[in-house]
Design a protein around this motif. Sequence first.
Motif: not given
Lengths: 383, 408
Positions: A39-40, A43-44, A46-47, A73-75, A96, B17, B42, B181-182, B185-187, B375, B377
Motif C-alpha cells: 500500500a502506498f 508521493y507527489g 504529499s505533503p 510500474v510505480y503509478q 499536486w 505492513l 521530507r 517515496s519508493f 512512503h511505500s508500505q 520512475e 521503468m
Amino acid sequence: MSTLAVEVVYRGIFQKTLARNIVRSIVFAARKDGKIGTAFGRYGDSPERNGIPAKQFAIVADDPEELEESLAVYQATNVDVTINVDDTMCKGIESWAWYGLQPINELTKPGGTLIVTSRQQADALLDDIHPKESPYNLSIVTGIPSFSGLWVYKDDHTDVRVLGALCKVCPELVSLDAMLETIEEQMGGGTKVVSAQRSYERTGARPVEPGEGGNRREMKFTMPGWKSMEEGLVIRAIPEGGEFAEGEGGYVPGRSDVFKKFSTRSMRPVVNFETCIKCTLCWLQCPDTCFDVTPDGLYDANMEACCGCGVCEAVCPVPDCVTMVNEAEFNDNDSQWQWWQKDKDGYNKWMTDLVEQQKAETRTHGFHHVGGYAQEIQAAEAD
Amino acid sequence: MTTTVPTDMFQQSTEELISGSEAIAIACALADVDVITAYPIRPYDTVMQYVSKLKADGAFDCDFIVAESEHSQFEIVKHASAVGARTFCGSSGVGWFYAFEAITVTAGLRMPVVAMVGNRALDDPGAFGVEHNDAMAVRDLGWHLYWVATAQEAMDIALLAWRVAEDRNVLLPFAISCDGSFLTHSQAIVQVPTREQVNRYLPGYNRHELQLHPDNPITVAPQVNEDWLMEIRRQTDEAMRRAVGVIYEAYDEFKEVFGRGDPSPFIEEYMTEDAEIILVGMGTLAMPTRVAVRRMREQGKKVGFVRVKFFRPFAVEEVQNALRGAKGIAVIDRDYSYGSPSFGGVLFHELRSTLYPLPERPLMLNFIAGLGGREVMVRDVNEMVETIEKALETGKIEQETTWINVRE
Ligand code: SF4
Ligand code: SF4
C-alpha cells in the motif's frame, strides 16, 4: 498471473486517514487470503494540502515476484477498482503531482469498477464524469463525503462500507470473510463488521457504456523539454488583465494557464447580486484573486479559478449574500453574473432556493463553515 | 543512559505492513537507541514521526530531541555518542547539507552515529523526489554508506549498522540511504524480529577508554596542524579498512540470528552467472531492473544485474568477481556529477575505476535515470540494454553517458 490494483482518490488531509484505512485493510485482508500486497500513497501528492485531490494505492498479487512485476510500474497505469470518496471529484482532478485535469475514471481499466460515495444517483454522477472508450461499472456507496482533519478521524463507517462494497464488486481481490476478519482485528470490529456486511449486500453496479458520461472538459499541458525550457528556473509573469466585457469596463485579472485550477473545490460560492453592497471585501480577501469586477461594479466569482476555500462567504458583511454550496449541484463553471444579467428572476429564484436548501442541511464538506468568524463575532458580542 | 524498556512489546516476531521509514523506526526501538534527534524535512521526516509515536506508545525509551535545525540535530548526536549513548538521526536533501559541518567531524571523531538519509533531490528547484547526490556527499568523509532496496532491508541494515559502527575496531558513522517515496512512503510486509533476538545480536555500545565521562577525564577534538593531520586521516582510513571484515562477520551472524539475508552484505547479484551484459545500480531501481532482466532472460538474452549495497566501504573484489567475464556493463546512476570524466554519474566512475585493473575490460556505458524521483521503468532498462548491445555489435561507443527518459 493475477495482480490487482485499487486506487483511492481522496481529498488531501480531510480524507487521508480514510484512504489509508481503506488501502491498508485491503492488503491485510489479501494476506489472509494467502496473497501478498503493498500500500502506498502517491508521493507527489504529499505533503498534502487541504482538499487537494490525492491518491493512495493498494496492489495485491499472488506471490512476491508478481507483486514486483506490477510495482515496477510505480503509478499503476490501470486499476481494477477506482474508489472516489468525494463525489465532487467526479468532475476530474488536478493533484499536486500532475498538470492538467485527470478524469476520475482515467485509470479504471476496461471492465473495472468506479466506486463513489455519494447521495446522487448514477445518472447525475455520470453527467459529471468524463466518457471512456471502454466499458466499466459504476457503483455507489450511499452517503455524504466523510471529511475530517489531520488529527481527528470521523469514524462514520465510510471506510468499512467502502471495503464491504469493494468485496462485492471485485471478489477476486479479497474475499468478504477475509475482509470482515480484518475489520474485526484492525478496526475494532463490532458494528463495523455489520456495516461492511450490509454494504456488501446492498451494493450493486451499473454498467457504463463506452462514450457514456457528460463531462467533455479537457485540460492538458505540454511540458517543455530541456532545450526549450528557460534557464535558471524562470517563470514569465502572466499578462495583465483586461475588461470584463470588451468596451464595457469592469476588470478581469490575468490568470496563469498552468497553475492549478478548480478541482480542489468541493463547495463553491453563490452570490446574491441584489443584496451586494459592493464593499469589495470578497474581492480583496479571496486568496486566488477569483473575483472578476463586472461592468456594473459587482463581483463575480470566477469558477475556473476558485478553490472553494469559503473565505468570501466568511468575510461578506451582508447576510446570505455569499453562500457556499455543494459543488455537486453544478455542472459547469459559467459566470453567475452573466446568468443573472440575462434572467434576473430565474437566477434569483434558483439562488434563493439553493441557499435555503443549504441552510436546512448540514454542510457536506465539514471543513467549510463560517465558523471561525461567526464564533469570534458571537464571543465578542457576548463580552 | 535510559534503560526502562517495557517488556510487553516485541516479545513475538510479527509481520507488519510498514514503510521503510517505519521499519527503521522500529529498528530504533528494538535497538533501544538512547538519543534520537530530529528536524523535519521530507522524506526523512516520516522516520521521526514513527520514532516519536513508538516512544509515546511505550515501545522504548529515549531522549527524543527535536533540534532547531539539522546542524544542531547532528551536533547533538555527535556529542551524545561521545558520552556513550547509542544514537540515531537523519535528514534529506539540503537539510543533510545544512548539517555538513557536524557530519564531517562525526567521522573524524570516530562517533558511530547511525543516520537515515531519505534521498531527495537537492534544491533548487524545490523537489521532493529521490536523487542520490545528497547522501553521496559523505562518500569521502569516513561514513559507511549503504543503499537500501526494500523496507525489510531498511530494518535489517539499521540493526547491522549499530553493530558495525559501534564495533571498537571501527567506530565510524553509518548512513542508511533510503530512496525518497519508493521506500520512505511505500508500505510492504516486513518481518519484525523479537527484542530477544536483537539483544542477542546487538551488544551494548561501549567506547571503553574513549568515553567522555567524569571517571575518564579526556579532551576530545583539539585543534591540530600539519604535524598531526596525516596520521589522523590514516587512522580513520585503517578503521574503514577494518570495517570490511567487521561487516562480513556481522552479516554472517545476522543471518544466523534472524534467518534471512543475501549471500553477500556488499552486493546483490541477480542472474549474473553467464551474463554477457550486466546492469549495475543502487537502491529501489533494483526492482524494475530485476523485472526487466527476468523478461529479457525469457527471451534468451544473457543479461544480469548487480546491486551495489555498500557504496562505502566499496567491495572492489566482489564487484570485480561479479562483473568479470561480462562483455558490456551498463551503470545506472540516480545521481550526477557535473563536469566529471565523460560527464557521467558517480557510480559509473567508481565502477570504471574498480574494473580498470582487470586484464580484459568490458565495454562500459553510463545511464542517468530517475533523477528527482522520475520512475525508472522496465522499458527504460530495455533501452539501456539495447544501447549497449548496439555498441557491442558495432564496437563503437557513440556516447558514454545517456540520459534516459528526459524531454528534449
Ligand atoms: S471560495 Fe471565495 S474566497 Fe475562496 S477561492 Fe473561491 S471565490 Fe475565492
Ligand atoms: S463581500 Fe459581499 S457585499 Fe461585499 S462586494 Fe463581496 S459580495 Fe458584495
